[in-house]
Design a protein around this motif. Structure first.
Motif, PDB file in Angstrom:
ATOM      1  N   THR A   1     -10.842 -57.961  18.179  1.00 34.96           N
ATOM      2  CA  THR A   1     -10.033 -56.763  17.908  1.00 34.96           C
ATOM      3  C   THR A   1      -9.639 -56.072  19.207  1.00 34.96           C
ATOM      4  OG1 THR A   1     -11.203 -56.465  15.812  1.00 34.96           O
ATOM      5  CG2 THR A   1      -9.949 -54.582  16.649  1.00 34.96           C
ATOM      6  N   LYS A   2     -10.592 -55.943  20.109  1.00 37.21           N
ATOM      7  CA  LYS A   2     -10.317 -55.297  21.386  1.00 37.21           C
ATOM      8  C   LYS A   2      -9.279 -56.086  22.190  1.00 37.21           C
ATOM      9  CE  LYS A   2     -12.639 -53.423  25.450  1.00 37.21           C
ATOM     10  NZ  LYS A   2     -13.952 -53.190  26.118  1.00 37.21           N
ATOM     11  N   SER A   3      -9.385 -57.422  22.182  1.00 39.09           N
ATOM     12  CA  SER A   3      -8.451 -58.263  22.919  1.00 39.09           C
ATOM     13  C   SER A   3      -7.041 -58.128  22.370  1.00 39.09           C
ATOM     14  CB  SER A   3      -8.915 -59.723  22.851  1.00 39.09           C
ATOM     15  OG  SER A   3      -7.976 -60.572  23.468  1.00 39.09           O
TER      16      SER A   3
ATOM     17  N   GLN B   1      -3.830 -56.428  24.578  1.00 40.47           N
ATOM     18  CA  GLN B   1      -2.625 -57.179  24.921  1.00 40.47           C
ATOM     19  C   GLN B   1      -1.365 -56.373  24.642  1.00 40.47           C
ATOM     20  OE1 GLN B   1      -2.893 -60.793  22.687  1.00 40.47           O
ATOM     21  NE2 GLN B   1      -4.485 -61.683  23.991  1.00 40.47           N
ATOM     22  N   GLN B   2      -1.413 -55.547  23.618  1.00 30.19           N
ATOM     23  CA  GLN B   2      -0.219 -54.802  23.223  1.00 30.19           C
ATOM     24  C   GLN B   2      -0.147 -53.422  23.866  1.00 30.19           C
ATOM     25  OE1 GLN B   2       1.353 -55.029  19.284  1.00 30.19           O
ATOM     26  NE2 GLN B   2      -0.191 -56.500  18.645  1.00 30.19           N
ATOM     27  N   VAL B   3      -1.289 -52.834  24.152  1.00 26.22           N
ATOM     28  CA  VAL B   3      -1.296 -51.473  24.678  1.00 26.22           C
ATOM     29  C   VAL B   3      -1.439 -51.534  26.185  1.00 26.22           C
ATOM     30  CG1 VAL B   3      -2.287 -49.176  24.381  1.00 26.22           C
ATOM     31  CG2 VAL B   3      -2.438 -50.833  22.539  1.00 26.22           C
ATOM     32  N   LYS B   4      -0.442 -52.070  26.867  1.00 28.31           N
ATOM     33  CA  LYS B   4      -0.528 -52.275  28.308  1.00 28.31           C
ATOM     34  C   LYS B   4      -0.418 -50.986  29.121  1.00 28.31           C
ATOM     35  CE  LYS B   4       1.074 -57.027  28.086  1.00 28.31           C
ATOM     36  NZ  LYS B   4       2.138 -57.981  28.436  1.00 28.31           N
ATOM     37  N   PRO B   5       0.390 -50.006  28.711  1.00 21.34           N
ATOM     38  CA  PRO B   5       0.518 -48.829  29.562  1.00 21.34           C
ATOM     39  C   PRO B   5      -0.751 -48.000  29.694  1.00 21.34           C
ATOM     40  CG  PRO B   5       2.370 -49.003  28.075  1.00 21.34           C
ATOM     41  CD  PRO B   5       1.342 -49.990  27.611  1.00 21.34           C
TER      42      PRO B   5
END
Length: 512
Positions: free
Chosen positions: A152-154, A158-162
């Motif tokens: 889940t964390k991975s 990956q999507q919440v880069k900022p």
């Protein structure tokens, strides 16, 4: 289900008493007896309570334990709780954290599933709370707690880069800066959509960036709630979401456009500028919207001192720290306006006009001086009575400085290019532009120096114009004069060395 799961676990018993002294998983991990420890990192909540629900092998609740606060002085962003050392019938527990959002009377709940055979210590932060339903779903499908948590964390990382997966990320993504109710509502949506694996993080990030941008005026926060995060987190977030170019000292004053089609600000132009970090003097950079007053006046970039001054009618605006400020003190505003007019008329005070020079604007006398103000030491045209009072006395009006100012009022400044030029100020006052000890203390400068009537009309009498005659008008008649060599002192009107102007009658008589 209970029957099949019973083969996965074993218990050790005291043979004499029959009491269970330890329970292990099939691969030898002890889970009972145990103490459950919880660290809560949700700084936006108060009146925290933590409960631990003991579950059976099917993740169904059995009973509830109270976790008590375990530290007398909790850290700034963390609170610690733990249960007593008790027996557990399965390695699974549900951590239930309840609290009240600081500015509302709304109770909120965060839940997490934990496998205490893996760890008896759980950090309940925003990420763990958002991930809880997805982790539970994966665990019920046979995935271990550790794998479910990491998967889940991975996926989220990956999507919440900022943003990093920390409290700032949760606060921003769920729009905690809008309102507490919006924060909790968006949290529930985020948690539920993540569990369904249907969450579009990019949309949430754009929505949060839009909500943030519309509450900033320049670099000033205008939202209803006080925004406690550091401003650089906000502007870094918006820069990344909107795909802006790098903003730093070199690019200060440049522009970029919101190019994300999902944003309601798509096509909006923002400007790279500097700002002071909250509660410190550290300078950061970010993109801000262009202020309404900038559209009316001009762009005002951040600086620690006044960058520019604008006159609009009788109003004065200062560009100070990235904002145009209206000068409300009329005397100060008049001083700024007068300085602009005097500098344009006579030259810049401290630049082409020397310290101490006097000048008039209409009937008001000004003096070019160095002054200390809120923006440091500056050369200004001062009309304070303490600076010009002497020159308004009968004695001061006789000074070369005062006479120079009177002559300059109608004829402009005497400078090097005008040396030798003569002017008539009144019927009885005449001046020549020359180098003279104009200032107090005897500093030499160009200025208008008084001359007599004959000097003005006749000019210099020397060996080059011996015998030249001139007519000098007076109030009642006209003097006819001739330049002569060695005129007697009693008849010379203007003797310089051995030359002087003499009456025509005397000259004719002497040269018969």
């Amino acid at each position: 289900m209970a029957l099949s799961l019973s083969f996965l676990f074993s218990s050790c018993s005291d043979e004499e008493s029959g009491t269970v002294v330890g329970s292990y998983t099939s691969d030898g991990r002890l889970f009972s007896p145990n103490t459950v420890q919880v660290e809560v990192m949700l700084p936006y909540l108060k009146d925290l309570k933590v409960k631990v629900v003991r579950l059976n092998y099917g993740f169904e609740p059995m009973d509830t334990l109270e976790a008590k606060s375990s530290r007398e002085y909790p850290e700034e962003h963390s609170s610690y709780f733990q249960t007593d050392n008790v027996d557990f019938s399965s390695p699974y527990v549900r951590i239930v954290v309840t609290g009240e959002i600081e500015s509302q009377k709304q109770e909120v709940t965060f839940e997490n599933l934990l496998d205490i055979s893996r760890t008896n210590y759980l950090v309940v932060d925003f990420f763990a709370a958002v991930a809880s339903l997805r982790v539970e779903k994966l665990m019920k499908s046979g995935v271990s707690w550790a794998d479910a948590f990491e998967r889940t964390k991975s996926r989220m990382a990956q999507q919440v880069k900022p943003l990093s997966l920390d409290m700032d990320w949760g606060f921003i993504l769920c729009e905690g800066f809008v309102s507490d109710s919006a924060y909790y509502r968006n949290f529930l949506e985020l948690r539920d959509e993540l569990a369904k694996d249907s969450l579009d993080f990019s949309t949430l990030q754009v929505r949060a960036a839009d909500a943030m941008l519309e509450r900033y005026v320049g670099f000033k926060w205008t939202g209803e709630l006080p925004y406690t995060l550091w401003s650089d987190v906000s502007f870094d977030f918006m820069k990344n979401v909107y795909n802006f170019k790098t903003c730093n000292y070199e690019s200060k004053g440049t522009y970029d456009t919101v190019k994300v089609s999902k944003s309601k600000f798509a096509g909006t132009v923002l400007m790279c500028d500097a700002f002071e970090l909250n509660y410190s003097y550290e300078i950061k950079y970010g993109y801000r919207n262009i202020l309404e007053r900038e559209n009316e006046l001009a762009v005002c970039l951040y600086s620690g001192v006044v960058q520019d001054t604008l006159l609009v009618g009788d109003s004065v605006y200062y560009c100070r720290k990235g904002e145009w400020e209206l000068e409300k003190d009329k005397k100060v505003a008049d001083g700024v306006r007068y300085n602009r007019i005097l500098n344009e008329t006579y030259g810049g005070c401290g630049d082409s006009v020397r310290h101490g020079i006097l000048r008039f604007y209409n009937d008001t006398l000004f003096r070019c001086l160095g002054k200390y103000g809120t923006d440091g030491y500056r050369r200004i045209w001062s009309f304070d009575s303490s600076d010009v009072a002497y020159y308004e006395t009968p004695e001061g009006m006789k000074s070369d400085s005062y006479k120079d100012a009177r002559a300059a009022l109608e004829n402009g400044t005497c400078n090097k290019s005008r040396e030798g030029e003569k002017i008539k100020l009144t019927e009885d006052e005449f001046f020549i532009c020359k180098s003279m000890a104009l200032l107090l203390g005897g500093e030499w400068s160009n200025g208008w120096s008084p001359i007599n009537r004959i000097d003005y009309y006749a000019g210099t009498c020397n060996e080059d114009n011996i015998g030249r005659s001139v007519d000098v008008p007076t109030d009642s008649t006209t003097l006819s004069l001739v330049c002569d060599y060695q005129p007697p002192l009693d008849v010379a009107y203007n003797k310089l060395n051995n030359y002087g102007w003499v009456p025509l009658e005397w000259y004719l008589k002497e040269h018969e």
